[in-house]
Design an enzyme around this catalytic site. Structure first.
Site, PDB file in Angstrom:
ATOM      1  N   ASP A  40       4.833 134.910 -16.278  1.00 37.78           N
ATOM      2  CA  ASP A  40       4.985 136.352 -16.158  1.00 37.78           C
ATOM      3  C   ASP A  40       6.475 136.601 -15.902  1.00 37.78           C
ATOM      4  O   ASP A  40       7.232 135.652 -15.648  1.00 37.78           O
ATOM      5  CB  ASP A  40       4.110 136.858 -15.005  1.00 37.78           C
ATOM      6  CG  ASP A  40       4.197 138.357 -14.823  1.00 37.78           C
ATOM      7  OD1 ASP A  40       4.427 139.074 -15.814  1.00 37.78           O
ATOM      8  OD2 ASP A  40       4.044 138.823 -13.669  1.00 37.78           O
ATOM      9  N   ASP A  42       8.015 139.847 -13.939  1.00 40.21           N
ATOM     10  CA  ASP A  42       8.280 140.462 -12.639  1.00 40.21           C
ATOM     11  C   ASP A  42       7.658 139.652 -11.511  1.00 40.21           C
ATOM     12  O   ASP A  42       6.464 139.341 -11.530  1.00 40.21           O
ATOM     13  CB  ASP A  42       7.728 141.894 -12.614  1.00 40.21           C
ATOM     14  CG  ASP A  42       8.427 142.787 -13.623  1.00 40.21           C
ATOM     15  OD1 ASP A  42       9.652 142.944 -13.519  1.00 40.21           O
ATOM     16  OD2 ASP A  42       7.741 143.316 -14.520  1.00 40.21           O
ATOM     17  N   ASP A 316       2.251 136.367 -10.395  1.00 38.22           N
ATOM     18  CA  ASP A 316       2.144 136.766  -8.985  1.00 38.22           C
ATOM     19  C   ASP A 316       0.874 137.537  -8.683  1.00 38.22           C
ATOM     20  O   ASP A 316       0.461 137.620  -7.527  1.00 38.22           O
ATOM     21  CB  ASP A 316       3.350 137.626  -8.588  1.00 38.22           C
ATOM     22  CG  ASP A 316       3.344 138.983  -9.285  1.00 38.22           C
ATOM     23  OD1 ASP A 316       3.571 139.014 -10.506  1.00 38.22           O
ATOM     24  OD2 ASP A 316       3.090 140.005  -8.618  1.00 38.22           O
TER      25      ASP A 316
END
Length: 478
Positions: A40, A42, A316
């Site tokens: 990912d 961010d 996250d």
């Protein structure tokens, strides 16, 4: 107990036992078997400073006042960096945020009031709890790092109305705050702030480049799947990795619309040209260095053939990034948990080590000595119980004064921790932790004894499970 423990044993307790740069395993994972690494963007490839949370909160708060005409008095509430924590549940109708503690607004709620709110019990029925992706009809679980400003804004808005005895609809407030936070993203404010001052908002990018270089140099294939737009990702990656960042990746997918990307088989991939404009050509392969938008995982698997445990994907968000990949597609998953840095720092303190040891000893004493019914013994037991509750509160507050650790509530794992164990094979504070391990390394989960298994550790010996209370009395009953 404190007098019996020798200096050598106390010093051993002080020795830091957790490494914030370590990778922790929920399942056995051999990096030697992993050929493809996915990321990912961010809070995975790019980690952001706390300045971003403040900006998101301030902008959403002002939008709530200006657009939805909320009272100007809410403007006096500044962002509280250490109030909220990831993994909390928000009761939309009862306006509380619950973790180890229930809060209405910014204030904790006594246990007796909590019991009253929920019909005489601490139990929340399953049909009222959050669903698979953390959203339910009456509960919302906040699972990503971006949600900290939203939780804080919900708390302060509730606090303002309650403190000023103003009647309001908590459902409307929840929806308005969610929309205000959403506008920060939809209107591109966050992307604008970060790209205009990369040094202020993005933490050091050198480890990110080092990880990517190392993986590629050892023949691994890399891909990126993010919900962020290409122009934003490009500026951040150029800052962290360099102009040639796209050469590291065999496939780059932007605006993927996760989690729908992982379970929707209808949206096709579209290629972007060098200016970021959409192309109309049919996608028959994913080419290295090219940028693709939307698409879906089923088409991704068909075009790449990257299936099963040879793929390790890092993200996250436990639900949007990892859950579907592990449960439905059999990929290996790695959770990025920045809070580990703070949590391990607390666990490594002398205060925590001594407090936890004495807390376990007190629990053992209570369990073993409760069979004594004389008044003097009962008085001592009550004093121990009071000390135990005080010590539990002190230990909790070391992590977060309102809600404690994101991983543990007293002796049980939190809901966040349970989801972390279910949806991730490994977890770590940042992807830079990979630099501490050889790519043939195997991660082994620790075997922790179950409650009915033999006591192998000191804390279990303290609980007195070597002796069964009332064993002689029970034998007579039989």
């Amino acid at each position: 107990f404190k007098k019996v423990v020798g200096n050598e044993q106390i010093n051993r307790l002080y020795t830091p036992i957790l490494n914030p740069s370590a990778i922790y395993a929920n399942n056995e994972v051999s990096l030697e078997e992993v050929d493809i690494y996915g990321f990912d963007y961010d809070y995975t490839l790019a980690l952001y400073s706390n300045n971003l949370d403040t900006m998101i909160y301030d902008t959403a708060r002002d939008f709530l006042i200006e657009h939805f005409k909320y009272p100007e008095g809410i403007h006096k509430y500044d962002y509280v960096p250490n109030f909220a924590a990831r993994g909390l549940h928000y009761d939309i109708q009862k306006v509380n945020i619950d973790g180890h503690t229930f809060c209405v607004g910014l204030k904790p709620v006594p246990d007796e009031e909590v019991v009253g709110l929920y019909g005489g019990t601490h139990h929340v029925p399953l049909n009222q709890d959050s669903g698979f992706y953390g959203k339910g009809p009456k509960m919302k679980q906040f699972m990503d790092v971006f949600s900290l400003p939203e939780m804080t804004l919900l708390a302060v808005a509730n606090d303002y109305f309650i403190s000023n005895d103003i009647e309001y609809d908590p459902v409307h407030l929840y929806k308005d705050v969610s929309e205000a936070i959403g506008m920060v993203h939809l209107k591109g404010f966050m992307y604008k702030w970060i790209t205009q001052d990369l040094e202020k908002f993005i933490l050091s990018g050198e480890p990110t480049r080092a990880v990517l270089q190392r993986l590629v140099s050892q023949g691994k294939k890399l891909f990126l799947i993010t919900n962020s737009p290409f122009s934003f990702v490009d500026k951040g990656m150029v800052y962290m990795v360099g102009q040639n960042w796209r050469e590291f990746f065999d496939a780059i997918i932007v605006q993927a619309d996760k989690p729908h990307f992982f379970n929707d088989c209808f949206k096709p991939f579209r290629r972007l040209d060098s200016n970021g404009d959409l192309q109309w050509d049919k996608i028959n392969s994913l080419e290295k260095g090219q940028i693709y938008k939307q698409g879906n995982l089923f088409e991704f698997l068909r075009l790449t053939g990257w299936r099963g445990s040879k793929v390790l994907y890092f993200g996250d968000h436990l639900y949007s990034d990892l859950a579907d990949l592990m449960l439905r597609h059999g990929w290996r998953t790695g959770a990025i948990v920045p809070e580990l840095i703070h949590e391990t720092k607390v666990v490594n303190t002398k205060q925590y080590a001594l407090g936890l040891t004495w807390l376990q000893a007190l629990t053992g004493l209570l369990e073993r000595m409760q069979i004594h019914r004389d008044p003097e013994s009962q008085k001592v037991l009550q004093e121990w119980m009071k000390e135990r509750e005080e010590l539990r509160a002190v230990t909790k507050n070391l992590f977060n004064p309102q809600f404690g650790s994101i991983f543990r509530t007293s002796h049980n794992p939190t809901y966040f921790s349970r989801r972390l164990c279910r949806f991730s094979d490994v977890y770590m504070a940042s992807i830079s932790c990979l630099l501490n391990y050889d790519l043939s390394y195997t991660f082994y989960p620790r075997r922790t004894p179950l409650q009915h298994e033999a006591p192998l550790w000191m804390d279990q010996l303290c609980t007195g499970c070597m002796k069964t209370p009332f064993l002689e009395e029970m034998a007579l009953i039989r």
